[in-house]
Design a protein around this motif. Structure first.
Motif, short mmCIF file in Angstrom:
data_model
loop_
_atom_site.label_atom_id
_atom_site.label_comp_id
_atom_site.label_asym_id
_atom_site.label_seq_id
_atom_site.Cartn_x
_atom_site.Cartn_y
_atom_site.Cartn_z
N GLY A 1 -138.89 7.44 -47.10
CA GLY A 1 -139.90 7.81 -47.41
C GLY A 1 -140.87 8.88 -46.62
N ASP A 2 -139.57 9.58 -46.03
CA ASP A 2 -140.38 10.71 -45.27
C ASP A 2 -140.57 12.13 -46.12
N GLU A 3 -141.68 12.81 -46.33
CA GLU A 3 -141.84 14.30 -46.88
C GLU A 3 -140.87 15.12 -46.05
N LEU A 4 -140.34 14.73 -44.77
CA LEU A 4 -139.60 16.07 -44.42
C LEU A 4 -138.64 15.65 -44.29
N ASP A 5 -138.26 14.32 -45.28
CA ASP A 5 -136.46 14.18 -46.03
C ASP A 5 -136.40 14.18 -46.70
N SER A 6 -137.94 15.53 -47.75
CA SER A 6 -137.59 15.34 -49.36
C SER A 6 -137.15 17.13 -49.50
N PRO A 7 -136.40 17.47 -50.29
CA PRO A 7 -135.46 18.93 -50.12
C PRO A 7 -137.13 19.57 -49.92
N ARG A 8 -138.39 19.32 -50.69
CA ARG A 8 -139.77 20.14 -50.71
C ARG A 8 -140.21 20.32 -49.16
N GLY A 9 -140.21 18.71 -48.41
CA GLY A 9 -140.15 18.87 -47.24
C GLY A 9 -139.88 20.03 -46.33
N ARG A 10 -138.05 20.10 -46.85
CA ARG A 10 -137.26 20.77 -45.59
C ARG A 10 -137.36 22.29 -46.12
N ILE A 11 -137.62 22.60 -47.24
CA ILE A 11 -138.00 23.82 -47.80
C ILE A 11 -139.13 24.46 -46.72
N ASP B 1 -130.75 18.42 -40.39
CA ASP B 1 -129.41 17.17 -40.36
C ASP B 1 -129.17 16.19 -40.93
N ARG B 2 -130.05 16.16 -41.47
CA ARG B 2 -130.10 14.59 -42.10
C ARG B 2 -130.24 14.87 -43.24
N CYS B 3 -129.97 16.15 -43.77
CA CYS B 3 -129.92 17.01 -45.17
C CYS B 3 -128.38 16.59 -45.93
N LEU B 4 -128.04 16.15 -46.64
CA LEU B 4 -126.11 15.52 -47.12
C LEU B 4 -125.74 16.62 -48.33
N SER B 5 -126.87 17.90 -48.48
CA SER B 5 -126.14 19.07 -49.26
C SER B 5 -125.87 17.93 -50.22
N CYS B 6 -126.06 17.52 -50.71
CA CYS B 6 -125.29 16.51 -52.18
C CYS B 6 -126.15 17.59 -53.31
N LEU B 7 -126.94 17.75 -53.47
CA LEU B 7 -127.56 18.68 -54.26
C LEU B 7 -128.00 18.72 -56.25
N SER B 8 -128.86 17.30 -55.52
CA SER B 8 -129.63 16.55 -56.80
C SER B 8 -130.37 17.17 -57.03
N CYS B 9 -131.01 17.82 -55.98
CA CYS B 9 -132.57 18.37 -56.64
C CYS B 9 -132.64 19.65 -57.18
N MET B 10 -131.29 20.58 -57.17
CA MET B 10 -130.33 21.57 -57.70
C MET B 10 -130.86 20.92 -59.06
N THR B 11 -130.06 20.05 -59.21
CA THR B 11 -130.31 19.06 -60.84
C THR B 11 -131.03 19.44 -61.62
N PRO C 1 -137.19 22.17 -62.32
CA PRO C 1 -137.42 22.82 -63.79
C PRO C 1 -137.52 23.99 -62.91
N SER C 2 -137.68 24.60 -61.85
CA SER C 2 -137.77 25.81 -61.85
C SER C 2 -136.81 27.11 -60.41
N GLY C 3 -135.02 26.19 -60.55
CA GLY C 3 -133.79 26.82 -60.68
C GLY C 3 -134.18 27.39 -58.93
N VAL C 4 -134.83 26.70 -58.21
CA VAL C 4 -134.82 26.95 -56.63
C VAL C 4 -133.10 26.68 -56.29
N ASN C 5 -132.31 27.59 -55.98
CA ASN C 5 -130.78 27.48 -55.46
C ASN C 5 -131.33 26.43 -53.73
N TYR C 6 -131.16 25.94 -53.60
CA TYR C 6 -131.83 25.02 -52.15
C TYR C 6 -130.00 25.43 -51.91
N MET C 7 -129.20 25.39 -51.75
CA MET C 7 -127.64 24.69 -51.70
C MET C 7 -127.44 26.36 -50.19
N HIS C 8 -127.61 27.15 -51.27
CA HIS C 8 -128.23 28.53 -50.34
C HIS C 8 -129.20 29.24 -48.95
#
Length: 429
Positions: free
Chosen positions: A42-52, A74-84, A87-94
């Motif tokens: 539940g921490d914004e900094l542990d969400s993709p948007r927060g990490r960006i 470090d807490r990011c799993l790189s599961c890439l669910s955020c990329m699925t 809606p804007s096509g952010v390539n979070y993986m790279h």
């Protein structure tokens, strides 16, 4: 998202690429709904948007990153669910890959953390060394309670027995049965070759039975994904180059119709070789060629001209667990389920199929608390379907889920091999 990189920073290719990715983000927050760590913490900094936001600030500021930034990346799993979801096509993986490499180069971790990460990158990518490490861990299991922190959990995870090395671990050619319909290379891999050699054995049996000649190329090995996700770019690129060279030699020799991968984490990495070497004049062309030919084993099977002649044992109920690297990293979602159904299995899907099981390469070793919570959530959803067996497409998922359930866990290709005349999967015996 607005950025403030200097012209000098943007002259660096990796930073320029990351700046474009960051600018694509529109702060919508759709990604937070499907991010496993945000759902748990539940921490914004542990969400993709927060990490960006954190990665943007780290890269713009330069110099050593803050410990807080490192913790949340470090807490990011790189599961890439955020990329699925995005809606804007952010390539979070790279972006996160670049951030991890930057942290590795510019942040000095405490020595126990540095040592652990160095060991994981060195051992897991070398099958012979990994095999010996697991044997030592099994011997030392009675002393596990005396070990500090994460070492205790790692020793406890070691299997009691290791399967014998598979034929796919050695360079060789497996001829097609009947008229040859194609020729492919299969990646032997690293961790899977040690703890799950039967997966590639099943793939080779199935492919050759369908008229496909299979080669395990000399010089090919670890795909580089494990050190890559640890930020160790030099090691991961060296492993990738070895694979590219080995497969290019086959392409220029007898030729290949595809490079078939049975571990979806590896497949996501190999499909990204073209991007990894895009600015390298020596390797760019060969890397792009390899990536374009790479297929998950289920993709290749589904693309064959004729349907697979299969008759599954009657009444086998399969809960299909979609590996994150396959569904989010490669966009392969329905194909494995379609193949299993066509083979005669009853296929069911758990609730929250998009949420990671917590394996994520070395994540369950480095972030065991979060990983165990995600495993419990995943296992609960899988067991609720009352399956006879759980099937997935990645060795990491198999190991992680099997540690939390008594339901047998197998690779999708093991079931398809069984349904077409191969042996019953060992986990079902």
């Amino acid at each position: 998202m607005q950025t403030r990189f200097s012209p000098a920073q943007l002259a660096e290719p990796e930073t320029a690429a990351s700046e474009k990715i960051i600018r694509t983000c529109v702060h919508c927050g759709f990604c937070t709904a499907t991010c496993p760590t945000y759902l748990l913490l539940g921490d914004e900094l542990d969400s993709p948007r927060g990490r960006i936001y954190l990665m943007k600030e780290m890269l713009e500021t330069g110099g050593p990153p803050a410990a807080e930034t490192v913790k949340h990346v470090d807490r990011c799993l790189s599961c890439l669910s955020c990329m699925t979801t995005c809606p804007s096509g952010v390539n979070y993986m790279h972006l996160v890959d670049h951030a991890r490499a930057y942290i590795e180069e510019n942040y000095r971790r405490p020595w126990p953390e540095r040592t652990l990460r160095a060991i994981l990158a060195a051992v897991l990518s070398r099958p012979a060394l990994f095999r010996w490490a697991l044997r030592l861990a099994a011997i030392g299991r009675p002393f596990a309670p005396l070990l500090p922190g994460r070492l205790k959990g790692m020793v406890a995870m070691a299997p009691d027995r290791l399967p014998a090395p598979g034929a796919a671990e050695r360079p060789g050619v497996f001829p097609a049965q009947g008229p040859r319909r194609g020729r492919v290379a299969v990646l032997a891999g690293c961790a899977q070759a040690v703890v799950g050699p039967g997966i590639n054995e099943s793939a080779i049996r199935l492919l050759t039975r369908l008229g496909v000649e299979v080669v395990t190329a000399k010089g090919a090995g670890c795909c580089g994904a494990l050190p890559h996700h640890l930020g160790k770019a030099e090691r991961s690129h060296a492993l990738a180059q070895a694979n590219i060279a080995a497969w290019t030699a086959e392409l220029d020799g007898e030729g290949l119709d595809a490079i078939v991968i049975t571990a979806s984490g590896c497949g996501t990495s190999v499909k990204d070789y073209g991007y990894m070497f895009r600015d390298d004049p020596e390797w760019a062309g060969r890397a792009a060629r390899v990536s374009a030919l790479t297929r998950d084993v289920t993709e290749f099977l589904a693309g064959m001209d004729a349907p697979i002649p299969a008759t599954a044992p009657e009444g086998v109920r399969v809960a299909y667990q979609s590996a994150c690297s396959l569904q989010h990293g490669q966009g392969v979602r329905e194909t494995p389920k379609d193949l299993l159904r066509a083979a005669g299995f009853e296929v069911v899907e758990p609730a929250e199929p998009h949420i990671c099981c917590g394996s994520a390469g070395t994540y369950n070793l480095l972030q065991p608390k979060i990983a165990s919570q995600l495993r419990a959530r995943k296992v609960g959803n899988l067991e609720a379907t009352r399956p006879d067996v759980i099937a997935t497409g990645n060795i990491g998922c198999m190991t992680q889920i099997a540690g939390g359930t008594q339901v047998p866990v197998v690779h999708t290709v093991e079931l398809l091999d069984w349904a077409t005349g191969g042996p019953r999967p060992a986990a079902l015996s």
